[in-house]
Design a protein around this motif. Structure first.
Motif, PDB file in Angstrom:
ATOM      1  N   LEU A   1      49.390 -33.718  -7.830  1.00  0.00           N
ATOM      2  CA  LEU A   1      48.577 -34.879  -7.797  1.00  0.00           C
ATOM      3  C   LEU A   1      47.878 -33.538  -9.234  1.00  0.00           C
ATOM      4  O   LEU A   1      47.295 -33.137  -9.134  1.00  0.00           O
ATOM      5  N   LEU A   2      49.028 -34.263 -10.702  1.00  0.00           N
ATOM      6  CA  LEU A   2      48.605 -33.396 -11.965  1.00  0.00           C
ATOM      7  C   LEU A   2      47.862 -34.048 -12.821  1.00  0.00           C
ATOM      8  O   LEU A   2      48.637 -35.729 -13.357  1.00  0.00           O
ATOM      9  N   VAL A   3      47.122 -34.013 -13.791  1.00  0.00           N
ATOM     10  CA  VAL A   3      46.167 -34.788 -14.668  1.00  0.00           C
ATOM     11  C   VAL A   3      45.352 -34.024 -15.177  1.00  0.00           C
ATOM     12  O   VAL A   3      45.504 -32.562 -15.811  1.00  0.00           O
ATOM     13  N   THR A   4      46.754 -34.054 -16.989  1.00  0.00           N
ATOM     14  CA  THR A   4      46.281 -32.834 -18.283  1.00  0.00           C
ATOM     15  C   THR A   4      46.176 -31.461 -17.832  1.00  0.00           C
ATOM     16  O   THR A   4      45.861 -30.845 -18.242  1.00  0.00           O
ATOM     17  N   GLY A   5      47.347 -30.841 -16.314  1.00  0.00           N
ATOM     18  CA  GLY A   5      48.273 -30.088 -16.732  1.00  0.00           C
ATOM     19  C   GLY A   5      47.259 -29.320 -15.711  1.00  0.00           C
ATOM     20  O   GLY A   5      47.660 -28.050 -15.422  1.00  0.00           O
ATOM     21  N   CYS A   6      46.013 -30.437 -14.648  1.00  0.00           N
ATOM     22  CA  CYS A   6      45.770 -29.657 -13.352  1.00  0.00           C
ATOM     23  C   CYS A   6      46.785 -29.751 -12.084  1.00  0.00           C
ATOM     24  O   CYS A   6      46.615 -31.099 -12.500  1.00  0.00           O
ATOM     25  N   ALA A   7      46.179 -29.422 -11.168  1.00  0.00           N
ATOM     26  CA  ALA A   7      47.213 -29.731  -9.933  1.00  0.00           C
ATOM     27  C   ALA A   7      45.702 -29.912  -9.040  1.00  0.00           C
ATOM     28  O   ALA A   7      45.044 -28.761  -8.880  1.00  0.00           O
TER      29      ALA A   7
ATOM     30  N   GLU B   1      49.853 -37.857 -23.056  1.00  0.00           N
ATOM     31  CA  GLU B   1      48.911 -37.094 -23.665  1.00  0.00           C
ATOM     32  C   GLU B   1      48.227 -38.148 -25.320  1.00  0.00           C
ATOM     33  O   GLU B   1      49.381 -38.400 -26.372  1.00  0.00           O
ATOM     34  N   GLY B   2      47.155 -37.506 -26.025  1.00  0.00           N
ATOM     35  CA  GLY B   2      47.098 -37.880 -27.434  1.00  0.00           C
ATOM     36  C   GLY B   2      46.209 -38.497 -27.529  1.00  0.00           C
ATOM     37  O   GLY B   2      45.370 -39.233 -26.521  1.00  0.00           O
ATOM     38  N   PRO B   3      45.542 -38.474 -29.461  1.00  0.00           N
ATOM     39  CA  PRO B   3      44.631 -39.922 -29.312  1.00  0.00           C
ATOM     40  C   PRO B   3      44.907 -40.864 -28.780  1.00  0.00           C
ATOM     41  O   PRO B   3      45.271 -42.057 -29.198  1.00  0.00           O
ATOM     42  N   GLY B   4      43.762 -41.100 -28.273  1.00  0.00           N
ATOM     43  CA  GLY B   4      43.427 -42.690 -27.773  1.00  0.00           C
ATOM     44  C   GLY B   4      44.587 -42.599 -26.658  1.00  0.00           C
ATOM     45  O   GLY B   4      44.845 -43.827 -26.554  1.00  0.00           O
ATOM     46  N   ALA B   5      45.130 -42.133 -25.822  1.00  0.00           N
ATOM     47  CA  ALA B   5      45.686 -42.073 -24.312  1.00  0.00           C
ATOM     48  C   ALA B   5      45.196 -42.718 -23.977  1.00  0.00           C
ATOM     49  O   ALA B   5      44.138 -42.878 -23.363  1.00  0.00           O
ATOM     50  N   PRO B   6      45.701 -43.876 -23.136  1.00  0.00           N
ATOM     51  CA  PRO B   6      45.087 -45.181 -22.438  1.00  0.00           C
ATOM     52  C   PRO B   6      44.636 -43.928 -20.426  1.00  0.00           C
ATOM     53  O   PRO B   6      45.687 -43.403 -20.167  1.00  0.00           O
ATOM     54  N   ALA B   7      44.270 -44.556 -20.223  1.00  0.00           N
ATOM     55  CA  ALA B   7      44.306 -44.515 -18.489  1.00  0.00           C
ATOM     56  C   ALA B   7      44.572 -44.997 -18.074  1.00  0.00           C
ATOM     57  O   ALA B   7      45.960 -45.935 -18.523  1.00  0.00           O
ATOM     58  N   SER B   8      45.559 -44.733 -16.688  1.00  0.00           N
ATOM     59  CA  SER B   8      46.797 -45.187 -16.336  1.00  0.00           C
ATOM     60  C   SER B   8      46.102 -45.837 -13.952  1.00  0.00           C
ATOM     61  O   SER B   8      45.175 -45.105 -13.712  1.00  0.00           O
TER      62      SER B   8
ATOM     63  N   ASN C   1      40.973 -34.555 -22.277  1.00  0.00           N
ATOM     64  CA  ASN C   1      41.028 -33.937 -23.600  1.00  0.00           C
ATOM     65  C   ASN C   1      42.229 -34.500 -24.005  1.00  0.00           C
ATOM     66  O   ASN C   1      43.021 -35.426 -23.392  1.00  0.00           O
ATOM     67  N   ALA C   2      42.382 -34.443 -25.645  1.00  0.00           N
ATOM     68  CA  ALA C   2      44.044 -35.059 -25.871  1.00  0.00           C
ATOM     69  C   ALA C   2      44.491 -33.621 -26.700  1.00  0.00           C
ATOM     70  O   ALA C   2      44.088 -33.069 -26.442  1.00  0.00           O
ATOM     71  N   THR C   3      45.636 -33.808 -26.687  1.00  0.00           N
ATOM     72  CA  THR C   3      46.509 -32.869 -27.248  1.00  0.00           C
ATOM     73  C   THR C   3      46.320 -32.642 -28.376  1.00  0.00           C
ATOM     74  O   THR C   3      46.173 -33.466 -29.276  1.00  0.00           O
ATOM     75  N   GLY C   4      46.079 -31.273 -28.477  1.00  0.00           N
ATOM     76  CA  GLY C   4      45.624 -30.604 -30.023  1.00  0.00           C
ATOM     77  C   GLY C   4      43.998 -30.374 -30.239  1.00  0.00           C
ATOM     78  O   GLY C   4      43.602 -30.624 -31.605  1.00  0.00           O
ATOM     79  N   GLY C   5      43.390 -31.074 -29.160  1.00  0.00           N
ATOM     80  CA  GLY C   5      41.983 -31.583 -28.822  1.00  0.00           C
ATOM     81  C   GLY C   5      41.339 -32.458 -29.170  1.00  0.00           C
ATOM     82  O   GLY C   5      42.540 -33.236 -29.808  1.00  0.00           O
ATOM     83  N   GLY C   6      40.054 -33.097 -29.101  1.00  0.00           N
ATOM     84  CA  GLY C   6      39.258 -34.235 -29.239  1.00  0.00           C
ATOM     85  C   GLY C   6      39.610 -34.507 -27.595  1.00  0.00           C
ATOM     86  O   GLY C   6      40.060 -33.831 -26.678  1.00  0.00           O
ATOM     87  N   PRO C   7      39.008 -35.512 -27.610  1.00  0.00           N
ATOM     88  CA  PRO C   7      37.622 -35.948 -26.423  1.00  0.00           C
ATOM     89  C   PRO C   7      39.336 -36.912 -25.091  1.00  0.00           C
ATOM     90  O   PRO C   7      40.327 -37.403 -26.774  1.00  0.00           O
ATOM     91  N   GLY C   8      39.335 -37.072 -24.262  1.00  0.00           N
ATOM     92  CA  GLY C   8      40.364 -38.126 -23.367  1.00  0.00           C
ATOM     93  C   GLY C   8      39.642 -39.415 -23.309  1.00  0.00           C
ATOM     94  O   GLY C   8      38.410 -39.069 -23.372  1.00  0.00           O
ATOM     95  N   ILE C   9      39.714 -39.963 -22.731  1.00  0.00           N
ATOM     96  CA  ILE C   9      39.603 -41.024 -22.177  1.00  0.00           C
ATOM     97  C   ILE C   9      38.166 -41.269 -21.077  1.00  0.00           C
ATOM     98  O   ILE C   9      37.240 -41.893 -21.311  1.00  0.00           O
TER      99      ILE C   9
END
Length: 222
Positions: A21-27, A107-114, A135-143
């Motif tokens: 199960l992968l979420v932003t690079g973690c398993a 990923e990316g600013p404003g990326a939605p959840a699923s 978090n978002a690609t390049g920094g900043g918070p994720g949803i």
């Protein structure tokens, strides 16, 4: 319970024990076998009463059926709102990749959840699974950047395709290492309608990777 619900729940349990199960690079993974539990049989203790106080006839205690947890009919989720942290997102519908790993939102600013499509729809019996980036690609918070600040009683609202909104109350949040992720606790079947919000945690600046997952547990209130 609808037939489709049973199918999703069975698929969820099967995939949860085999998928990475992968979420932003973690398993997170676990190879434990499903466990069974049983409720201890109730017993009533009896005592001899003195003749002067003994009742003429025994009266069996009245029993009332325990209220069943609320559940809703199946309806695909459309969007997510978490008022306490100001999070709002449309919901993508994602499943598994060919290699058995879990698809994750872009990923990316404003990326939605699923919503993980092999889990029940939010409101159905069982644990509906929603994934989002911390978090978002390049920094900043994720949803799901502020999931850790949620407290018991905070609400999670999921708008559904049938026009209804499933409202869940947060019960707790837990951080799990990828090597000891409790698959059955997170993804296993439940008596009522529950929700799991999952994101990454445990960022290691030395590797640039997330070593853990953070899971919020919530139950349907209406």
């Amino acid at each position: 319970m609808t037939g489709s619900t049973t199918g999703r729940r069975g698929g969820l349990l099967a995939s949860a024990t085999t998928a990475v199960l992968l979420v932003t690079g973690c398993a997170a993974s676990d190879d434990g076998a499903p466990a069974t539990s049983s409720s201890p049989a109730s017993s009533a203790a009896t005592a001899a009463a003195s003749p002067s106080t003994a009742p003429r006839a025994s009266t069996a205690p009245s029993t009332k059926p325990s209220p069943q947890p609320p559940v809703l009919d199946a309806s695909t989720p459309v969007s997510l709102t978490i008022p306490a942290i100001g999070a709002e997102s449309e919901l993508l519908h994602l499943g598994l990749r060919e290699n058995g790993s879990l698809e994750v939102p872009p990923e990316g600013p404003g990326a939605p959840a699923s919503w993980y499509t092999a889990s029940p729809t939010p409101g159905e019996r069982g644990p509906a699974v929603l994934l989002g980036h911390v978090n978002a690609t390049g920094g900043g918070p994720g949803i799901f950047a502020d999931l850790r600040t949620l407290e018991p009683g905070d609400t999670v609202e999921v708008a559904r395709a049938d026009g209804s909104t499933a409202v869940f109350a947060v019960e707790r949040g837990e951080q799990y290492g990828k090597d000891d992720f409790p698959t059955l606790e997170v993804y296993g079947n439940t008596e009522g309608s529950e929700l799991r919000l999952i994101t990454c945690d445990g960022y290691d600046p030395a590797t640039g990777e997330f070593d853990d997952n953070y899971v919020v547990y919530a139950s349907l209130v209406r």
